[in-house]
Enzyme design. Structure first.
Site, PDB file in Angstrom:
ATOM      1  N   ASP A  91      21.646  28.082  -9.510  1.00 54.59           N
ATOM      2  CA  ASP A  91      20.819  28.281  -8.320  1.00 54.59           C
ATOM      3  C   ASP A  91      20.272  29.703  -8.252  1.00 54.59           C
ATOM      4  OD1 ASP A  91      21.049  25.712  -7.422  1.00 54.59           O
ATOM      5  OD2 ASP A  91      22.519  26.129  -5.859  1.00 54.59           O
ATOM      6  N   ASP A 121      11.784  17.979  -3.433  1.00 54.11           N
ATOM      7  CA  ASP A 121      13.210  18.285  -3.306  1.00 54.11           C
ATOM      8  C   ASP A 121      13.761  17.781  -1.973  1.00 54.11           C
ATOM      9  OD1 ASP A 121      15.785  20.094  -3.378  1.00 54.11           O
ATOM     10  OD2 ASP A 121      14.849  20.395  -5.322  1.00 54.11           O
ATOM     11  N   CYS A 132      22.459  18.275 -11.850  1.00 53.77           N
ATOM     12  CA  CYS A 132      22.565  19.503 -11.071  1.00 53.77           C
ATOM     13  C   CYS A 132      23.829  19.419 -10.231  1.00 53.77           C
ATOM     14  CB  CYS A 132      21.326  19.664 -10.174  1.00 53.77           C
ATOM     15  SG  CYS A 132      21.384  21.062  -9.038  1.00 53.77           S
ATOM     16  N   TRP A 149      19.300  15.009  -9.883  1.00 56.20           N
ATOM     17  CA  TRP A 149      20.538  14.436  -9.353  1.00 56.20           C
ATOM     18  C   TRP A 149      21.493  15.584  -9.023  1.00 56.20           C
ATOM     19  CZ3 TRP A 149      22.122   8.955 -10.114  1.00 56.20           C
ATOM     20  CH2 TRP A 149      23.416   8.698  -9.670  1.00 56.20           C
ATOM     21  N   ASP A 150      21.692  15.834  -7.747  1.00 54.28           N
ATOM     22  CA  ASP A 150      22.477  16.986  -7.313  1.00 54.28           C
ATOM     23  C   ASP A 150      23.886  16.580  -6.890  1.00 54.28           C
ATOM     24  OD1 ASP A 150      22.946  19.662  -6.782  1.00 54.28           O
ATOM     25  OD2 ASP A 150      21.174  19.916  -5.536  1.00 54.28           O
TER      26      ASP A 150
END
Length: 720
Positions: A532, A351, A510, A462-463
């Site tokens: 989350d 991450d 994400c 993919w945030d």
């Protein structure tokens, strides 16, 4: 005797004489009528199946004849601003002379394919045409609609699109309506509500530049009498990953309809001569069998027609974020990877914190090269070891964002969303890159290609960790705020090209949890990070709301440490696993601190999950008991072939009361027998549906749970 097979019924039938069009899904019908004389397309029916002859004979609803009534309100398939129309328009424009009323006329009606109808309309005298598209995907009940706008002039100046919806979905007359939707916020997504729909306009949407945690682009409507498995339900959704809005209008005259479109008030688009714009797809269905059947209809459609690889089992993943946060290093990631592999994880995801300058969330975004101190040899040795351990290698990225403290921002400060005379607001210490600009998306695509190739990446998380502010473009103009919709189109282009370049790459969407979940992003990703909030009790409610539209096979759910890092709640490991096993199972705790007993229990639960995974991820879902409405919550899945069923049961808290009744199951074959794989007892499908499954004993105390696996052991009509 020669058997004659009936010809398949066409999904689209047209009666030329009356202008009636009948769209057929598996279990419903949608009827419209082209009125060339009046220059419009009027709605006739949406509901139970009917033959074309009856559709032709059905009358069209008309408003009372008086000078204050909108004779077209609620009647038209695609209402525009103009004439005696006072309802919510699907199309509202402004021409170069400042005028806005439209005077529609029908150009033609054609079948582009056997399942794809196009109604071409235009303004009677002005250079604007709009085409209404209807598609009936095979083997399901979801209809798809979208619109295209064309500036047909050559030197007439630009046309400003003020409102440009994908569709207007008229509903039948009912004495009352409820509207179901989800609301919430960061870490509290998916809160389902079904209030009475008032007379007037009810709008839900996002002004944030992304789908949003606070609402999701769908609405379910019923007449107040539907339940989970009974009653008529209509659902309208929108495949939009930028700003969006659904406006539900209920008139005092008894008409109700839903206008679904991207953007929001003030987000205007300009059409130059010769220009065109295509809207996102709006999806909708009708069922006579309740909210559960509506959900299963959408689950089927998303798997059959939207998701890139719906048939693949989603892997059990391990993510390192909650174990190490920004304190990542090659050594501690290797230690976690080895423990994850021992548990049975199939995908290891590194991450945030792996890239240059990323010691906290104040710097580094945009500089996507390995952190020289944390990974002096780069990421490839870690990726190679992860692969040697038998797992795929995943990486967290946030390509749409940049920190002011980064080389990318120092070289390209003009690439962020901003207005020249406004102070840029930083949220989470970051700014948003303008993905409506080709040079920005080309940079992102080039850099991501390098990251994937150099680090042997199999999976990207993919945030997207902040909403839009000062959302203009560098060359500010009258439509500078178009980035609220055009940014998502740039994102789509990057994802589409990246997947074309790397067919084996898998992607999880994400946005600080569930901030970008919609059918548009699901067409380009394989799963989504749901929230989350990983508290196993809170997740029951979040996952219940998520399941209203989206299938379990895209719902990423993690088992994290106890006490929970966000809520502080203490939850047994078994309950945490059972909560996460209702979707795509992931592990997010610090495995170096788990006891040998916990690791052994986790390994066994992962083994069980892999056994039930085909049923959970690809089966039909039945919501048996709603979280918060009683002492228990329960969900059931039935495999595609009907041979297996899985039931998950949770008791979040202990309360004194009478013995709980048996749990009545759904979706089983009444004439078959099913064996409980833990106890060995067998029951008929009729007994499990009618009397119910006797509840297994739950452990004492709060947060108790169990899992029941059933397998069909006798063919229909035969005893074991």
């Amino acid at each position: 005797m020669i058997m004659k097979h009936a010809a398949p019924i066409s999904p689209v039938e047209i009666d030329e004489a009356s202008g009636t069009v009948l769209l057929r899904t598996t279990h419903s019908a949608y009827v419209l009528r082209v009125d060339r004389a009046a220059g419009t397309v009027r709605h006739v029916h949406w509901g139970a199946p009917l033959p074309l002859a009856d559709a032709v004979a059905l009358p069209v609803w008309t408003e009372h004849d008086n000078s204050f009534a909108g004779r077209w309100d609620g009647v038209e398939e695609y209402p525009v601003d103009g004439g005696a129309r006072f309802g919510v328009p699907a199309l509202d424009v402004r021409f170069t002379d400042g005028s806005s009323p439209l005077e529609p006329t029908v150009s033609d009606v054609t079948l582009r394919a056997h399942d794809h109808l196009v109604v071409r309309m235009r303004d009677r005298t002005r250079p604007l045409a709009w085409h209404l598209h209807y598609r009936v995907p095979a083997d399901g009940d979801v209809l798809e609609r979208w619109a295209e706008f064309h500036h047909t002039g050559t030197d007439d100046g630009e046309i400003l699109l003020l409102r440009y919806a994908s569709a207007h979905w008229p509903l039948p007359q009912r004495p009352a309506w409820r509207i179901g939707s989800v609301h919430g916020g960061w870490s509290s997504e998916g809160r389902l509500e079904r209030p009475v729909l008032p007379v007037g306009e009810t709008a839900i949407g996002s002004r944030r530049g992304h789908t949003g945690h606070h609402a999701n682009p769908w609405a379910a409507l019923d007449a107040g009498d539907a339940g989970e498995e009974h009653g008529e339900v209509w659902v309208v959704a929108l495949a939009a990953s930028g700003s969006w809005r659904l406006t539900v209008q209920r008139t005092a005259a008894g008409r109700t309809g839903v206008v679904a479109g991207e953007g929001h008030e003030g987000i205007e688009l300009r059409l130059a001569p010769g220009g065109k714009h295509r809207t996102p797809v709006s999806l909708a269905l009708h069922t006579g069998h309740g909210f559960g059947d509506a959900s299963r209809g959408f689950h089927h459609h998303l798997r059959a027609h939207v998701l890139p690889h719906p048939e693949e089992p989603r892997p059990v993943l391990y993510n390192s974020w909650e174990a190490t946060s920004f304190e990542v290093s090659e050594d501690n990631q290797l230690a976690l990877a080895r423990r994850a592999a021992d548990l049975g994880a199939e995908l290891f995801v590194l991450d945030d914190g792996w890239f240059r300058g990323r010691d906290d969330d104040r710097a580094g975004l945009g500089d996507w090269t390995p952190h020289p101190e944390r990974f002096p040899r780069g990421l490839r040795p870690l990726a190679d070891e992860v692969h040697r351990l038998g797992m795929a290698f995943g990486l967290w990225v946030e390509p749409e964002m940049v920190n002011a403290d980064s080389d990318l921002f120092r070289h390209h400060p003009d690439w962020v969303l901003h207005l020249p005379d406004r102070t840029a607001t930083e949220l989470r210490n970051q700014l948003v890159l303008d993905f409506s600009r080709q040079e920005v998306t080309e940079w992102a695509l080039s850099r991501l290609r390098e990251v994937v190739v150099e680090n042997a990446v199999d999976f990207l998380k993919w945030d997207f960790n902040r909403s839009f502010t000062e959302a203009g473009v560098h060359a500010a103009g009258p439509d500078a705020r178009r980035v609220h919709v055009e940014h998502a189109r740039g994102l789509y282009r990057v994802l589409d090209r990246l997947r074309a370049d790397f067919p084996q790459l898998r992607i999880e969407a994400c946005a600080g949890g569930g901030g970008r979940v919609d059918p548009g992003i699901l067409a380009r990703t394989d799963q989504v990070w749901t929230s989350d909030n990983t508290d196993a009790v809170d997740r029951l409610t979040i996952q219940h709301g998520f399941s209203q539209l989206y299938p379990a096979g895209v719902m990423s759910a993690w088992v994290t440490d106890s006490p929970n890092p966000l809520t502080g709640r203490v939850v047994p490991l078994r309950f945490r696993f059972h909560s996460a096993m209702a979707g795509v199972l992931g592990i997010g705790g610090d495995l170096t601190r788990w006891s040998d007993t916990a690791l052994a229990e986790a390994a066994e639960l992962i083994r069980v999950y892999k056994d039930i995974r085909p049923v959970v991820q690809h089966g039909r879902q039945y919501r048996l008991l709603t979280p918060g409405e009683g002492p228990l919550a329960a969900v059931q899945y039935v495999g595609e072939d009907g041979d297996r069923a899985v039931v998950l049961i949770w008791r979040p808290s202990t309360a004194f009361g009478p013995a709980l009744p048996p749990l009545r199951l759904r979706g089983l074959d009444d004439g078959a027998r099913y064996r409980d794989e833990e106890t060995g007892r067998t029951w008929s499908g009729a007994t499990l549906a009618g009397h119910g499954l006797p509840l297994p004993d739950l452990p004492p105390g709060d947060c108790a749970s169990t899992l029941v696996r059933l397998r069909r052991v006798a063919a229909p009509g035969r005893e074991e």
